[in-house]
Design a protein around this motif. Structure first.
Motif, PDB file in Angstrom:
ATOM      1  N   GLY A 153       0.807  -1.223  -0.029  1.00 24.32           N
ATOM      2  CA  GLY A 153       0.033  -0.074   0.013  1.00 24.32           C
ATOM      3  C   GLY A 153       0.749   1.403   0.093  1.00 24.32           C
ATOM      4  N   THR A 160      -2.465  -2.318   3.794  1.00 21.63           N
ATOM      5  CA  THR A 160      -3.293  -2.661   2.966  1.00 21.63           C
ATOM      6  C   THR A 160      -3.460  -3.991   2.714  1.00 21.63           C
ATOM      7  OG1 THR A 160      -3.023  -0.627   1.678  1.00 21.63           O
ATOM      8  CG2 THR A 160      -4.984  -1.952   1.190  1.00 21.63           C
ATOM      9  N   LYS A 161      -4.595  -4.679   3.053  1.00 21.40           N
ATOM     10  CA  LYS A 161      -4.499  -6.135   2.826  1.00 21.40           C
ATOM     11  C   LYS A 161      -4.916  -6.428   1.382  1.00 21.40           C
ATOM     12  CE  LYS A 161      -8.202  -8.792   4.092  1.00 21.40           C
ATOM     13  NZ  LYS A 161      -9.246  -8.978   2.803  1.00 21.40           N
ATOM     14  N   PRO A 162      -4.579  -7.820   0.846  1.00 18.54           N
ATOM     15  CA  PRO A 162      -5.135  -8.046  -0.512  1.00 18.54           C
ATOM     16  C   PRO A 162      -6.705  -8.158  -0.426  1.00 18.54           C
ATOM     17  CG  PRO A 162      -3.687  -9.734   0.306  1.00 18.54           C
ATOM     18  CD  PRO A 162      -3.847  -8.664   1.492  1.00 18.54           C
ATOM     19  N   PRO A 163      -7.373  -8.095  -1.361  1.00 21.10           N
ATOM     20  CA  PRO A 163      -8.805  -8.554  -1.673  1.00 21.10           C
ATOM     21  C   PRO A 163      -8.988 -10.105  -1.242  1.00 21.10           C
ATOM     22  CG  PRO A 163      -7.959  -8.239  -3.868  1.00 21.10           C
ATOM     23  CD  PRO A 163      -6.856  -8.035  -2.889  1.00 21.10           C
ATOM     24  N   GLY A 224       4.221   2.122  -2.061  1.00 20.77           N
ATOM     25  CA  GLY A 224       3.189   2.195  -2.859  1.00 20.77           C
ATOM     26  C   GLY A 224       3.109   1.213  -4.127  1.00 20.77           C
ATOM     27  N   SER A 225       2.977   1.497  -5.387  1.00 19.38           N
ATOM     28  CA  SER A 225       3.034   0.505  -6.478  1.00 19.38           C
ATOM     29  C   SER A 225       4.405   0.348  -6.962  1.00 19.38           C
ATOM     30  CB  SER A 225       2.393   0.976  -7.619  1.00 19.38           C
ATOM     31  OG  SER A 225       1.037   1.661  -7.206  1.00 19.38           O
ATOM     32  N   VAL A 235       2.618   2.021 -11.465  1.00 18.91           N
ATOM     33  CA  VAL A 235       1.538   2.539 -11.966  1.00 18.91           C
ATOM     34  C   VAL A 235       1.402   3.631 -12.450  1.00 18.91           C
ATOM     35  CG1 VAL A 235      -1.169   3.029 -11.609  1.00 18.91           C
ATOM     36  CG2 VAL A 235      -0.045   0.935 -10.578  1.00 18.91           C
ATOM     37  N   VAL A 315      -4.013  -1.586 -16.260  1.00 21.36           N
ATOM     38  CA  VAL A 315      -4.669  -1.731 -14.985  1.00 21.36           C
ATOM     39  C   VAL A 315      -6.212  -1.991 -15.164  1.00 21.36           C
ATOM     40  CG1 VAL A 315      -5.021  -1.122 -12.503  1.00 21.36           C
ATOM     41  CG2 VAL A 315      -2.840  -0.457 -13.493  1.00 21.36           C
ATOM     42  N   ASN A 316      -6.570  -3.224 -14.923  1.00 25.34           N
ATOM     43  CA  ASN A 316      -7.774  -3.420 -15.056  1.00 25.34           C
ATOM     44  C   ASN A 316      -8.822  -3.456 -14.142  1.00 25.34           C
ATOM     45  OD1 ASN A 316      -7.785  -4.027 -18.173  1.00 25.34           O
ATOM     46  ND2 ASN A 316      -6.798  -6.016 -17.996  1.00 25.34           N
TER      47      ASN A 316
ATOM     48  N   LEU B 149      -6.132  -7.523  -9.794  1.00 23.66           N
ATOM     49  CA  LEU B 149      -5.792  -7.653  -8.409  1.00 23.66           C
ATOM     50  C   LEU B 149      -5.462  -6.068  -7.841  1.00 23.66           C
ATOM     51  CD1 LEU B 149      -4.934  -9.256  -5.805  1.00 23.66           C
ATOM     52  CD2 LEU B 149      -2.652  -9.609  -6.960  1.00 23.66           C
ATOM     53  N   THR B 150      -4.649  -5.546  -8.840  1.00 22.94           N
ATOM     54  CA  THR B 150      -4.013  -4.016  -8.148  1.00 22.94           C
ATOM     55  C   THR B 150      -5.271  -3.150  -8.290  1.00 22.94           C
ATOM     56  OG1 THR B 150      -2.062  -4.391  -9.712  1.00 22.94           O
ATOM     57  CG2 THR B 150      -2.464  -2.236  -9.120  1.00 22.94           C
ATOM     58  N   TYR B 151      -6.198  -3.305  -9.062  1.00 19.72           N
ATOM     59  CA  TYR B 151      -7.471  -2.305  -8.890  1.00 19.72           C
ATOM     60  C   TYR B 151      -7.920  -2.731  -7.608  1.00 19.72           C
ATOM     61  CZ  TYR B 151     -12.080  -0.242  -9.871  1.00 19.72           C
ATOM     62  OH  TYR B 151     -13.101   0.390  -9.603  1.00 19.72           O
ATOM     63  N   LEU B 152      -8.217  -4.026  -7.056  1.00 20.59           N
ATOM     64  CA  LEU B 152      -9.079  -4.287  -5.853  1.00 20.59           C
ATOM     65  C   LEU B 152      -8.230  -4.271  -4.719  1.00 20.59           C
ATOM     66  CD1 LEU B 152     -10.474  -7.563  -7.180  1.00 20.59           C
ATOM     67  CD2 LEU B 152     -11.685  -5.274  -6.737  1.00 20.59           C
ATOM     68  N   TRP B 153      -6.802  -4.196  -4.976  1.00 15.22           N
ATOM     69  CA  TRP B 153      -5.932  -4.305  -3.506  1.00 15.22           C
ATOM     70  C   TRP B 153      -5.667  -2.692  -3.103  1.00 15.22           C
ATOM     71  CZ3 TRP B 153      -1.317  -7.960  -3.292  1.00 15.22           C
ATOM     72  CH2 TRP B 153      -0.692  -8.045  -2.089  1.00 15.22           C
ATOM     73  N   ASN B 154      -6.679  -2.043  -2.600  1.00 16.08           N
ATOM     74  CA  ASN B 154      -6.658  -0.456  -2.284  1.00 16.08           C
ATOM     75  C   ASN B 154      -7.574  -0.171  -1.156  1.00 16.08           C
ATOM     76  OD1 ASN B 154      -4.716   0.764  -4.174  1.00 16.08           O
ATOM     77  ND2 ASN B 154      -6.007  -0.357  -5.550  1.00 16.08           N
ATOM     78  N   HIS B 155      -7.404   0.947  -0.698  1.00 15.66           N
ATOM     79  CA  HIS B 155      -8.499   1.420   0.368  1.00 15.66           C
ATOM     80  C   HIS B 155      -9.647   1.781  -0.538  1.00 15.66           C
ATOM     81  CE1 HIS B 155      -5.912   1.118   3.717  1.00 15.66           C
ATOM     82  NE2 HIS B 155      -4.915   1.509   3.436  1.00 15.66           N
ATOM     83  N   ILE B 162      -3.348   1.395  -6.095  1.00 21.32           N
ATOM     84  CA  ILE B 162      -1.829   1.352  -5.901  1.00 21.32           C
ATOM     85  C   ILE B 162      -1.457  -0.233  -5.728  1.00 21.32           C
ATOM     86  CG2 ILE B 162      -0.489   1.489  -3.716  1.00 21.32           C
ATOM     87  CD1 ILE B 162      -1.773   4.166  -3.585  1.00 21.32           C
ATOM     88  N   GLY B 163      -2.250  -0.919  -5.405  1.00 18.88           N
ATOM     89  CA  GLY B 163      -1.845  -2.538  -5.175  1.00 18.88           C
ATOM     90  C   GLY B 163      -0.602  -2.656  -4.092  1.00 18.88           C
ATOM     91  N   GLY B 227     -10.703  -2.424   0.680  1.00 14.45           N
ATOM     92  CA  GLY B 227      -9.394  -2.097   1.904  1.00 14.45           C
ATOM     93  C   GLY B 227      -9.407  -3.042   2.931  1.00 14.45           C
TER      94      GLY B 227
END
Lengths: 395, 399
Positions: A153, A160-163, A224-225, A235, A315-316, B149-155, B162-163, B227
């Motif tokens: 993050g 930040t945790k992953p989804p 960050g990225s 990114v 970035v999709n 994944l990068t799109y979803l791994w954010n606040h 950010i990812g 997040g």
């Protein structure tokens, strides 16, 4: 290909992905649920956002293709039935608090006594022993304790945790490997084993966090990225969204400058051919590079850079990923036929075997849908015997 | 000495970076003989560059443990021929080059199975071996971006995606591949047949986002990043603690845990406050987070975790690498191991998260210097005279 391997899956959310993967690898997986049903059945998201016992999409993803039987293993009769089932099984997957199965006299020693070739895999947050073994570990706790969250993050924001439940998934993938190691070795020795898989440790194998800290005395921090050692590798904004650009080698850097005909002359400095120099200057370089990337739409830029051999992908959003021609042509998504959810589209196993995408897994089973088949086939229990067990809430 | 899990299994590893090498390390550390084939003629693993010399890149060492190192120049016909001889004596080939690279050398799957009919071949390309973008250059972070994944791994509501700085797609492929290998080898014992596997790292990353993809495919939603929050638990987030960049996650999944938490933080009056019971707590997330942060900021992260866990409330320190190294639980489990390296000395690193009731992984060992196993492979495995090896070394075939 391994449909003669029978897996009994007793796991909760922590280990259900392991059963899913074993099923996708070809094994027969029977989900053993408490008579009230797996609590995961009531976890969001739901089909059409309508909560219900058979509408959880999370449950559908994690349990698609499995058979379901109900069984109260905490009752003496239920315990006996599990022992009987495990005599016919090759693998038992479980994710109870450490010691719980042993407290029911269903520990590995008891199961292996009845069936020496059984492989029992336990997937838990912190493993079966050690000072934290009883600590509760929902996914966010496991991913935090495993070290992945701290480095993920924006450094200006909280880690930040992953989804979804990636710690559970990643731990489950290690458990799957443990199961396959034990099954492979069993082919020679005839003997099964117990596998203790720690989710925290599975996460801690990633990203060099331990080695870097042990070697340098400093922890990897959030960037960050921005990749830790490659630049530009982050990114970058375009006209219509973002790309991830990854400029690794000197030839990538030179090809980028060649394409970017009006690049600032400071970028011609010979030392920037060196990746470590570029990485050190990333905070200065990245905004300059972004002035360039902003001139393009993300697909246009991706194509321009890839034609020159420079790794770059858009970035999709999840939908944009599904809509990519690449994803469509490779038929990642297939139709699942399911009684409970109706026919629906779902991602399939990520590998092609001999050029073929495996058939979609089945849909999620209804609670106890396969009681007759499993108890009948494996234990020879007749419908009236099952009825009696059901009345007594054993199954 | 107990029988190793995978003794007798031979793997040829044509890999670079993280995903392929980790698959090789995982197989090798459980007893498979993994031949990592590289060449000084433009065929070195890209990760060797992260060090003072190609043999002393700590990152390379970590992901290639226990493998053997062989150098074969695949730009020379004899190099190709020797590789095929090695393949003929192996069970598995793993490769993660860009699709088409091996085929251009005459080493496509069918070429490899022509020399070993029941060979298991695993390709681990970024976007897959087929499709319009198959030949795109990809590295882990680009695949994370492409998959969603990068799109979803954010606040939530961040101003740009950010990812993570990491390469999660590589780690996913690294751990799934050995399982695919073993399932194919078990099946081969029954059928006598090999298998060609095309594991797209991006497909695997998407598979790990399966529930989210169902939200798109079944419900037609556009999933947004959430997040550290959860749709069904409050509190469920990362809370600032005393100190610099110190955090503890807390996840309360029911009212019983909520009441226990209230007691730990000295706010017992909130335990029966209807604003914070049942689903009402989900609606009052901001208030819960504010009162909880007020408490966590006054305590050390480890204290927050230990007090809450002792009361049955899920909590965990957001551990840095330094925390992991000092983690007494990991120490009690012997998770962190030490590997000796001729240049780098003793290296402490993550071992295996798996413990078995009998047997264990092989002692972890540094991969040897580049080409250190050439003599073993050329003379013992392939059966040539040492003089022949020396000629090939002079001709830059074994190079």
């Amino acid at each position: 290909m391994l449909d003669d391997v029978l897996v009994l899956d007793l796991t909760d959310l922590k280990g259900q992905f392991a059963g899913r993967v074993l099923n996708d690898l070809g094994m027969r997986v029977v989900k053993v649920e408490p008579p009230g049903g797996d609590p995961c059945r009531r976890m969001p998201p739901f089909k059409d956002d309508v909560p219900g016992d058979e509408s959880s999409l999370r449950f559908a993803f994690l349990n698609g293709g499995k058979e379901s039987i109900t069984l109260d293993i905490a009752r003496p009769e239920g315990r006996e039935l599990l022992l009987d089932l495990s005599r016919h099984a090759d693998v038992v997957l479980e994710s109870f608090p450490p010691g719980y199965l042993a407290s029911l006299d269903l520990g590995y020693d008891v199961l292996s006594d009845r069936n020496p070739s059984i492989v029992v895999a336990s997937v838990t947050g912190f493993g079966q022993y050690g000072p934290h073994k009883d600590y509760l570990a929902p996914d966010i706790v496991a991913v935090a304790m495993g070290g992945l969250m701290y480095i993920s993050g924006d450094p200006a924001l909280p880690p930040t945790k992953p989804p979804e439940t990636q710690a559970f998934f990643y731990g489950s993938l290690f458990a799957v490997y443990g199961v396959l190691l034990a099954l492979f070795a069993r082919e020679t020795t005839g003997e099964g084993r117990h596998v203790d898989c720690s989710i925290q440790e599975s996460i801690a194998t990633q990203e060099h966090t331990i080695r870097e800290a042990a070697t340098s005395g400093e922890a990897i921090v959030r960037h960050g990225s921005q990749h830790r050692s490659v630049a530009p590798a982050s990114v970058f904004a375009c006209k219509d969204g973002y790309v991830f650009l990854f400029v690794l080698g000197a030839r990538h850097w030179e090809a980028l400058l060649e394409l970017w005909t009006d690049h600032p002359s400071v970028l011609d400095a010979p030392e920037l051919v060196d990746i470590s120099r570029r990485r050190a200057l990333a905070p200065t370089l990245n905004p300059l590079v972004e002035e360039f990337t902003r001139r393009f739409e993300r697909r246009e830029l991706t194509q321009l850079l890839q034609e020159r051999g420079i790794p770059c992908l858009p970035v999709n959003t999840p939908r944009e990923f599904l809509d990519e021609e690449q994803t469509r042509q490779r038929q990642l998504v297939g139709v699942v036929s399911s009684g409970a959810l109706g026919d629906y589209l779902a991602p399939r196993f990520p590998a092609l075997f001999d050029g073929q995408r495996p058939a979609p897994s089945g849909g999620p089973p209804r609670r106890g849908e396969h009681n007759e088949r499993v108890y009948g086939q494996l234990l020879g229990l007749a419908p009236d015997a099952l009825e009696s067990l059901s009345v007594r809430r054993v199954i | 000495m107990p029988h190793a899990f995978l003794s007798g299994v031979r793997v040829v590893s044509l890999t670079t970076g993280i995903a392929g090498p980790i698959a090789g390390r995982l197989l090798a550390s459980y007893g498979a003989e993994v031949f990592k084939v590289e060449s000084r003629a433009g065929g070195l693993d890209a990760f060797r560059m992260y060090g003072a010399d190609p043999d002393a890149s700590p990152r390379f060492v970590e992901v290639n443990l226990n493998t053997r190192s062989v150098t074969l120049n695949l730009k020379k016909p004899r190099g190709i021929a020797l590789l095929k001889e090695l393949v003929a004596r192996s069970d598995v080939v793993i490769e993660n080059f860009r699709p088409g690279v091996l085929a251009a050398l005459g080493l496509a799957s069918e070429d490899l199975q022509a020399v070993k009919e029941d060979l298991v071949v695993i390709h681990m390309p970024g976007l897959g071996s087929t499709g319009p973008q198959a030949r795109y250059g990809t590295w882990g972070p680009t695949l994370a971006a492409y998959s969603g994944l990068t799109y979803l791994w954010n606040h939530p509501r961040g101003d740009r995606p950010i990812g993570s700085q990491g390469v999660y797609p590589d780690y996913l492929a690294g751990i799934l591949t050995p399982s695919i290998v073993l399932s194919a080898l078990i099946a081969r014992r029954r059928t006598g047949k090999g298998r060609v596997v095309d594991l797209a790292q991006v497909d695997l990353t998407a598979y790990a986002l399966g529930t989210t993809l169902l939200e798109v495919l079944v419900n037609g939603h556009e999933p947004e990043p959430v997040g550290n929050t959860s749709a069904y638990a409050v509190p469920h987030d990362c809370y600032e603690c005393a100190g610099d960049d110190r955090w503890c996650v807390i996840a309360v999944e029911d009212d019983e845990q909520w009441r226990a938490l209230c007691s730990v933080i000295g706010r017992s009056e909130l335990a029966e406050d209807e604003r914070f019971l049942g689903v009402a707590r989900l609606r009052n997330r901001d208030d819960v987070d504010a009162l909880l942060s007020d408490w966590t900021r006054r305590h050390e992260a480890a204290e927050v975790m230990n007090l809450l866990q002792a009361a049955g409330v899920p909590a965990g320190v957001v551990q840095s690498g330094l925390d992991l190294v000092a983690d007494t639980h990991l120490e009690a489990r012997g998770f962190i191991e030490t590997v000796q390296h001729p240049v780098l000395g003793a290296i402490r690193l993550a071992g295996s998260p798996l413990k078995f009731s009998s047997g264990a992984h092989e002692p972890l060992s540094s991969s040897p210097p580049l080409g250190a196993d050439n003599a073993y492979v050329i003379t013992e495995v392939l059966g040539y005279e040492r003089a022949q090896l020396e000629r090939w070394e002079e001709e830059e075939v074994v190079y």
